[in-house]
Design an enzyme around this catalytic site. Structure first.
Site, PDB file in Angstrom:
ATOM      1  N   ARG A 121       0.809  -1.241   0.000  1.00 44.66           N
ATOM      2  CA  ARG A 121       0.000   0.000   0.000  1.00 44.66           C
ATOM      3  C   ARG A 121       0.832   1.277   0.000  1.00 44.66           C
ATOM      4  O   ARG A 121       0.360   2.348   0.360  1.00 44.66           O
ATOM      5  CB  ARG A 121      -0.987   0.038   1.174  1.00 44.66           C
ATOM      6  CG  ARG A 121      -2.004  -1.077   1.143  1.00 44.66           C
ATOM      7  CD  ARG A 121      -3.223  -0.723   1.960  1.00 44.66           C
ATOM      8  NE  ARG A 121      -4.153  -1.828   1.958  1.00 44.66           N
ATOM      9  CZ  ARG A 121      -4.179  -2.781   2.867  1.00 44.66           C
ATOM     10  NH1 ARG A 121      -3.334  -2.745   3.878  1.00 44.66           N
ATOM     11  NH2 ARG A 121      -5.051  -3.738   2.787  1.00 44.66           N
ATOM     12  N   LYS A 143       3.832  11.680 -11.112  1.00 48.67           N
ATOM     13  CA  LYS A 143       3.032  10.816 -11.998  1.00 48.67           C
ATOM     14  C   LYS A 143       3.785   9.508 -12.163  1.00 48.67           C
ATOM     15  O   LYS A 143       4.944   9.501 -12.606  1.00 48.67           O
ATOM     16  CB  LYS A 143       2.850  11.466 -13.371  1.00 48.67           C
ATOM     17  CG  LYS A 143       1.697  12.445 -13.426  1.00 48.67           C
ATOM     18  CD  LYS A 143       1.409  12.838 -14.868  1.00 48.67           C
ATOM     19  CE  LYS A 143       0.280  13.818 -14.940  1.00 48.67           C
ATOM     20  NZ  LYS A 143       0.055  14.299 -16.321  1.00 48.67           N
ATOM     21  N   LYS A 227       8.018  23.383 -13.510  1.00 47.71           N
ATOM     22  CA  LYS A 227       7.174  22.205 -13.271  1.00 47.71           C
ATOM     23  C   LYS A 227       6.685  22.169 -11.819  1.00 47.71           C
ATOM     24  O   LYS A 227       5.519  21.878 -11.550  1.00 47.71           O
ATOM     25  CB  LYS A 227       7.906  20.913 -13.633  1.00 47.71           C
ATOM     26  CG  LYS A 227       7.019  19.697 -13.362  1.00 47.71           C
ATOM     27  CD  LYS A 227       7.225  18.519 -14.243  1.00 47.71           C
ATOM     28  CE  LYS A 227       6.125  17.481 -13.956  1.00 47.71           C
ATOM     29  NZ  LYS A 227       6.301  16.242 -14.667  1.00 47.71           N
ATOM     30  N   GLU A 237      -3.839  17.060 -11.386  1.00 44.71           N
ATOM     31  CA  GLU A 237      -4.292  17.435 -12.730  1.00 44.71           C
ATOM     32  C   GLU A 237      -5.809  17.557 -12.855  1.00 44.71           C
ATOM     33  O   GLU A 237      -6.427  16.955 -13.743  1.00 44.71           O
ATOM     34  CB  GLU A 237      -3.747  16.434 -13.772  1.00 44.71           C
ATOM     35  CG  GLU A 237      -3.774  16.997 -15.176  1.00 44.71           C
ATOM     36  CD  GLU A 237      -3.028  16.132 -16.191  1.00 44.71           C
ATOM     37  OE1 GLU A 237      -1.795  16.128 -16.150  1.00 44.71           O
ATOM     38  OE2 GLU A 237      -3.689  15.473 -16.994  1.00 44.71           O
ATOM     39  N   ARG A 241      -2.726  21.646 -14.391  1.00 46.76           N
ATOM     40  CA  ARG A 241      -1.537  20.840 -14.713  1.00 46.76           C
ATOM     41  C   ARG A 241      -1.526  20.387 -16.174  1.00 46.76           C
ATOM     42  O   ARG A 241      -0.476  20.041 -16.709  1.00 46.76           O
ATOM     43  CB  ARG A 241      -1.439  19.642 -13.752  1.00 46.76           C
ATOM     44  CG  ARG A 241      -0.169  18.834 -13.952  1.00 46.76           C
ATOM     45  CD  ARG A 241       0.080  17.840 -12.836  1.00 46.76           C
ATOM     46  NE  ARG A 241       1.230  17.013 -13.162  1.00 46.76           N
ATOM     47  CZ  ARG A 241       1.855  16.222 -12.318  1.00 46.76           C
ATOM     48  NH1 ARG A 241       1.440  16.140 -11.058  1.00 46.76           N
ATOM     49  NH2 ARG A 241       2.892  15.505 -12.688  1.00 46.76           N
ATOM     50  N   ASN A 245       1.001  19.413 -20.723  1.00 47.52           N
ATOM     51  CA  ASN A 245       0.777  18.527 -21.854  1.00 47.52           C
ATOM     52  C   ASN A 245       0.821  19.246 -23.188  1.00 47.52           C
ATOM     53  O   ASN A 245       0.416  18.684 -24.213  1.00 47.52           O
ATOM     54  CB  ASN A 245      -0.581  17.843 -21.700  1.00 47.52           C
ATOM     55  CG  ASN A 245      -0.431  16.522 -21.015  1.00 47.52           C
ATOM     56  OD1 ASN A 245       0.179  15.612 -21.544  1.00 47.52           O
ATOM     57  ND2 ASN A 245      -0.964  16.435 -19.817  1.00 47.52           N
ATOM     58  N   HIS A 252       1.468  12.201 -28.542  1.00 50.92           N
ATOM     59  CA  HIS A 252       1.131  10.816 -28.169  1.00 50.92           C
ATOM     60  C   HIS A 252       0.549  10.058 -29.359  1.00 50.92           C
ATOM     61  O   HIS A 252       0.813   8.870 -29.541  1.00 50.92           O
ATOM     62  CB  HIS A 252       0.122  10.807 -27.018  1.00 50.92           C
ATOM     63  CG  HIS A 252       0.750  11.107 -25.682  1.00 50.92           C
ATOM     64  ND1 HIS A 252       0.061  11.702 -24.650  1.00 50.92           N
ATOM     65  CD2 HIS A 252       2.002  10.897 -25.216  1.00 50.92           C
ATOM     66  CE1 HIS A 252       0.871  11.845 -23.608  1.00 50.92           C
ATOM     67  NE2 HIS A 252       2.063  11.360 -23.934  1.00 50.92           N
ATOM     68  N   HIS A 265       9.873   9.729 -27.308  1.00 52.22           N
ATOM     69  CA  HIS A 265       8.847  10.624 -26.768  1.00 52.22           C
ATOM     70  C   HIS A 265       9.087  12.113 -27.078  1.00 52.22           C
ATOM     71  O   HIS A 265       8.217  12.793 -27.629  1.00 52.22           O
ATOM     72  CB  HIS A 265       8.751  10.383 -25.251  1.00 52.22           C
ATOM     73  CG  HIS A 265       7.724  11.214 -24.575  1.00 52.22           C
ATOM     74  ND1 HIS A 265       6.368  11.036 -24.750  1.00 52.22           N
ATOM     75  CD2 HIS A 265       7.856  12.261 -23.723  1.00 52.22           C
ATOM     76  CE1 HIS A 265       5.718  11.924 -24.035  1.00 52.22           C
ATOM     77  NE2 HIS A 265       6.592  12.685 -23.400  1.00 52.22           N
TER      78      HIS A 265
HETATM   79  P1  NAD Z   1      14.208   5.884 -21.039  1.00 56.02           P
HETATM   80  O1  NAD Z   1      13.974   5.804 -19.605  1.00 56.02           O
HETATM   81  O2  NAD Z   1      13.739   4.767 -21.885  1.00 56.02           O
HETATM   82  O3  NAD Z   1      15.771   6.104 -21.291  1.00 56.02           O
HETATM   83  C1  NAD Z   1      16.227   6.196 -22.623  1.00 56.02           C
HETATM   84  C2  NAD Z   1      17.455   5.341 -22.861  1.00 56.02           C
HETATM   85  O4  NAD Z   1      18.592   5.974 -22.301  1.00 56.02           O
HETATM   86  C3  NAD Z   1      17.387   3.954 -22.247  1.00 56.02           C
HETATM   87  O5  NAD Z   1      17.902   3.041 -23.171  1.00 56.02           O
HETATM   88  C4  NAD Z   1      18.292   4.068 -21.029  1.00 56.02           C
HETATM   89  O6  NAD Z   1      18.891   2.862 -20.666  1.00 56.02           O
HETATM   90  C5  NAD Z   1      19.337   5.052 -21.509  1.00 56.02           C
HETATM   91  N1  NAD Z   1      19.969   5.832 -20.469  1.00 56.02           N
HETATM   92  C6  NAD Z   1      19.373   6.444 -19.431  1.00 56.02           C
HETATM   93  N2  NAD Z   1      20.247   7.194 -18.768  1.00 56.02           N
HETATM   94  C7  NAD Z   1      21.445   7.034 -19.366  1.00 56.02           C
HETATM   95  C8  NAD Z   1      22.726   7.585 -19.135  1.00 56.02           C
HETATM   96  N3  NAD Z   1      22.950   8.478 -18.194  1.00 56.02           N
HETATM   97  N4  NAD Z   1      23.733   7.185 -19.953  1.00 56.02           N
HETATM   98  C9  NAD Z   1      23.510   6.312 -20.960  1.00 56.02           C
HETATM   99  N5  NAD Z   1      22.296   5.806 -21.245  1.00 56.02           N
HETATM  100  C10 NAD Z   1      21.277   6.160 -20.454  1.00 56.02           C
HETATM  101  O7  NAD Z   1      13.572   7.220 -21.683  1.00 56.02           O
HETATM  102  P2  NAD Z   1      13.189   8.643 -21.077  1.00 56.02           P
HETATM  103  O8  NAD Z   1      13.054   9.535 -22.259  1.00 56.02           O
HETATM  104  O9  NAD Z   1      14.028   9.045 -19.949  1.00 56.02           O
HETATM  105  O10 NAD Z   1      11.735   8.378 -20.462  1.00 56.02           O
HETATM  106  C11 NAD Z   1      10.632   8.058 -21.288  1.00 56.02           C
HETATM  107  C12 NAD Z   1       9.509   7.591 -20.391  1.00 56.02           C
HETATM  108  O11 NAD Z   1       9.167   8.642 -19.495  1.00 56.02           O
HETATM  109  C13 NAD Z   1       8.248   7.234 -21.138  1.00 56.02           C
HETATM  110  O12 NAD Z   1       7.764   6.003 -20.662  1.00 56.02           O
HETATM  111  C14 NAD Z   1       7.275   8.347 -20.773  1.00 56.02           C
HETATM  112  O13 NAD Z   1       5.946   7.915 -20.758  1.00 56.02           O
HETATM  113  C15 NAD Z   1       7.760   8.717 -19.396  1.00 56.02           C
HETATM  114  N6  NAD Z   1       7.415  10.098 -18.969  1.00 56.02           N
HETATM  115  C16 NAD Z   1       6.836  10.241 -17.747  1.00 56.02           C
HETATM  116  C17 NAD Z   1       6.526  11.502 -17.285  1.00 56.02           C
HETATM  117  C18 NAD Z   1       5.949  11.681 -15.909  1.00 56.02           C
HETATM  118  O14 NAD Z   1       5.562  12.788 -15.565  1.00 56.02           O
HETATM  119  N7  NAD Z   1       5.909  10.647 -15.096  1.00 56.02           N
HETATM  120  C19 NAD Z   1       6.821  12.627 -18.065  1.00 56.02           C
HETATM  121  C20 NAD Z   1       7.408  12.443 -19.313  1.00 56.02           C
HETATM  122  C21 NAD Z   1       7.706  11.160 -19.769  1.00 56.02           C
HETATM  123  N1  GLY Z   2       4.625  15.232 -17.757  1.00 57.36           N
HETATM  124  C1  GLY Z   2       3.372  15.888 -17.529  1.00 57.36           C
HETATM  125  C2  GLY Z   2       3.035  15.995 -16.096  1.00 57.36           C
HETATM  126  O1  GLY Z   2       3.817  15.650 -15.225  1.00 57.36           O
HETATM  127  O2  GLY Z   2       1.968  16.444 -15.789  1.00 57.36           O
END
Ligand code: NAD
Ligand code: GLY
Length: 356
Positions: A121, A143, A227, A237, A241, A245, A252, A265
């Site tokens: 939990r 998020k 942010k 949101e 918030r 987006n 998306h 992304h």
């Molecule tokens: P990711 O986490 O897939 O990382 C991208 C690549 O970079 C991976 O292959 C990883 O192994 C590599 N990597 C990471 N750090 C590294 C480093 N320092 N050196 C070498 N390689 C490294 O991609 P991302 O763009 O960080 O995240 C994308 C995800 O984030 C998506 O799933 C998206 O939905 C999510 N997201 C969430 C929010 C939120 O508010 N929670 C906001 C935006 C995106």
């Molecule tokens: N990445 C959008 C949010 O955190 O609301």
């Protein structure tokens, strides 16, 4: 090191930004929580680069520290992977004072946050973002989610970390494409809230691409501050918030209709931001100069700006599945001017088709 506070009452926490601070994470955690044990969750490649020194630092505080590796890629944000992690945490006898550490990009952060929100939990977790995107966006604001076959981030929770430790040095090993994708989210902050910041990005684009240390520190800190301010006003949101987006509505769609393989992304967000700015012109919210200026900056930062050739009826269909769509009304974040935007749900299918 820069310290930013995100003020959410009893869920408040600090975002720490600086070079080399991954080696001090244990010290920072000790100041806010006394864990029963630590479990670092990361990808094999990140473990190889940074796992040992991060783990050593937690262990040096006297805490039993384990590392769990999960495969790279969006497909790890799944209930199947979550179940494997629950099994592993139970095998390690993790209790409610065990702290999970998300060492990686947004995939690791979203998945580990979701596990932390649901295991017994809810247990505490620390975000240690290692991609630019995760340092300026996904590690901040709470998020957390995994994907469902019918949609991205469909199963999740708002669940804040104890602490965010963003080490600028880790960006040196990030592939250039991933670095540029993170820049798209940084441009987004300029458009939604800070015209001066947008101008800074325009003037310093070369330094930014060269990973100039001061520049990097400034843009990450400014992005996190914007942010944090948005999340403080509307954590879950309910409305405001949604401004975060901007560019994501069509972004998306572009990601999903190209099978999550053609664009990462931030690249899809870059394309989505230009289209949203063009829609803003069509809907008489801003002058034609805005999309041109935005496009020029994104191009200078090495990001794609043109919409791929997609079936328009599939685009419209996909927009109705957007999490912001309510009562069959598609919501768009439109630009009024750089630094000022508006959330609009009176967008007709015809107006959307005109910009595709
Ligand atoms: P990711 O986490 O897939 O990382 C991208 C690549 O970079 C991976 O292959 C990883 O192994 C590599 N990597 C990471 N750090 C590294 C480093 N320092 N050196 C070498 N390689 C490294 O991609 P991302 O763009 O960080 O995240 C994308 C995800 O984030 C998506 O799933 C998206 O939905 C999510 N997201 C969430 C929010 C939120 O508010 N929670 C906001 C935006 C995106
Ligand atoms: N990445 C959008 C949010 O955190 O609301």
């Amino acid at each position: 090191m820069q310290r930013l506070n995100i003020d959410l009452g009893e869920r408040s926490y600090e975002i720490l930004i600086g070079p080399g601070i991954r080696r001090r994470a244990g010290e920072f955690l000790k100041a806010v929580f006394k864990p029963s044990r630590i479990v670092i969750i990361t990808h094999p490649s990140i473990n190889e680069l940074y796992g040992a020194e991060v783990a050593e630092n937690f262990a040096a505080q006297g805490w039993t520290t384990d590392i769990i590796e999960i495969p790279e890629g969006e497909s790890s944000k799944s209930l199947t992977q979550a179940e494997k992690l629950y099994d592993h945490l139970l095998e390690l006898n993790c209790d409610r004072k065990s702290v999970l550490v998300a060492l990686g990009g947004g995939v690791i952060g979203d998945l580990v946050g979701f596990i932390a929100a649901t295991y017994q939990r809810g247990i505490p977790f620390v975000q240690m973002p290692t991609t630019l995107l995760s340092q300026v966006d996904s590690s901040v604001g709470g998020k957390t989610a995994v994907n469902h076959p019918k949609g991205k981030n469909m199963i999740g929770a708002f669940y804040q970390p104890l602490l965010v430790v963003a080490d600028l040095e880790t960006l040196a090993t990030l592939p250039v494409r991933e670095y540029r994708a993170g820049l798209a989210e940084i441009v987004k902050y300029g458009v939604i809230s800070d015209a001066k910041f947008f101008e800074f990005l325009e003037t310093r684009h070369k330094d930014i691409l060269n990973l100039d240390h001061d520049c990097l520190s400034h843009i990450i800190e400014t992005s996190c501050a914007i942010k944090a301010e948005v999340v403080e006003k509307d954590e879950r949101e309910s409305h405001y918030r949604m401004i975060l987006n901007f560019g994501h509505t069509l972004g998306h769609v572009v990601e999903s209709l190209t099978g999550y393989t053609r664009y990462i992304h931030g690249e899809a967000v870059a394309i989505g931001m230009v289209r949203a700015a063009e829609l803003s012109v069509t809907m008489k919210r801003c002058s034609a100069e805005i999309p041109t200026r935005l496009k020029n900056l994104l191009l200078k930062l090495g990001l794609p700006v043109e919409m791929p050739d997609l079936d328009t009826s599939a685009v419209i269909e996909s927009l109705y599945h957007d999490k912001k769509t309510m009562n069959h009304k598609i919501k768009f974040i439109l630009v009024k001017e750089i630094g000022s935007i508006e959330i609009v749900d009176q967008v007709s299918e015809g107006e959307i088709l005109a910009i595709l």
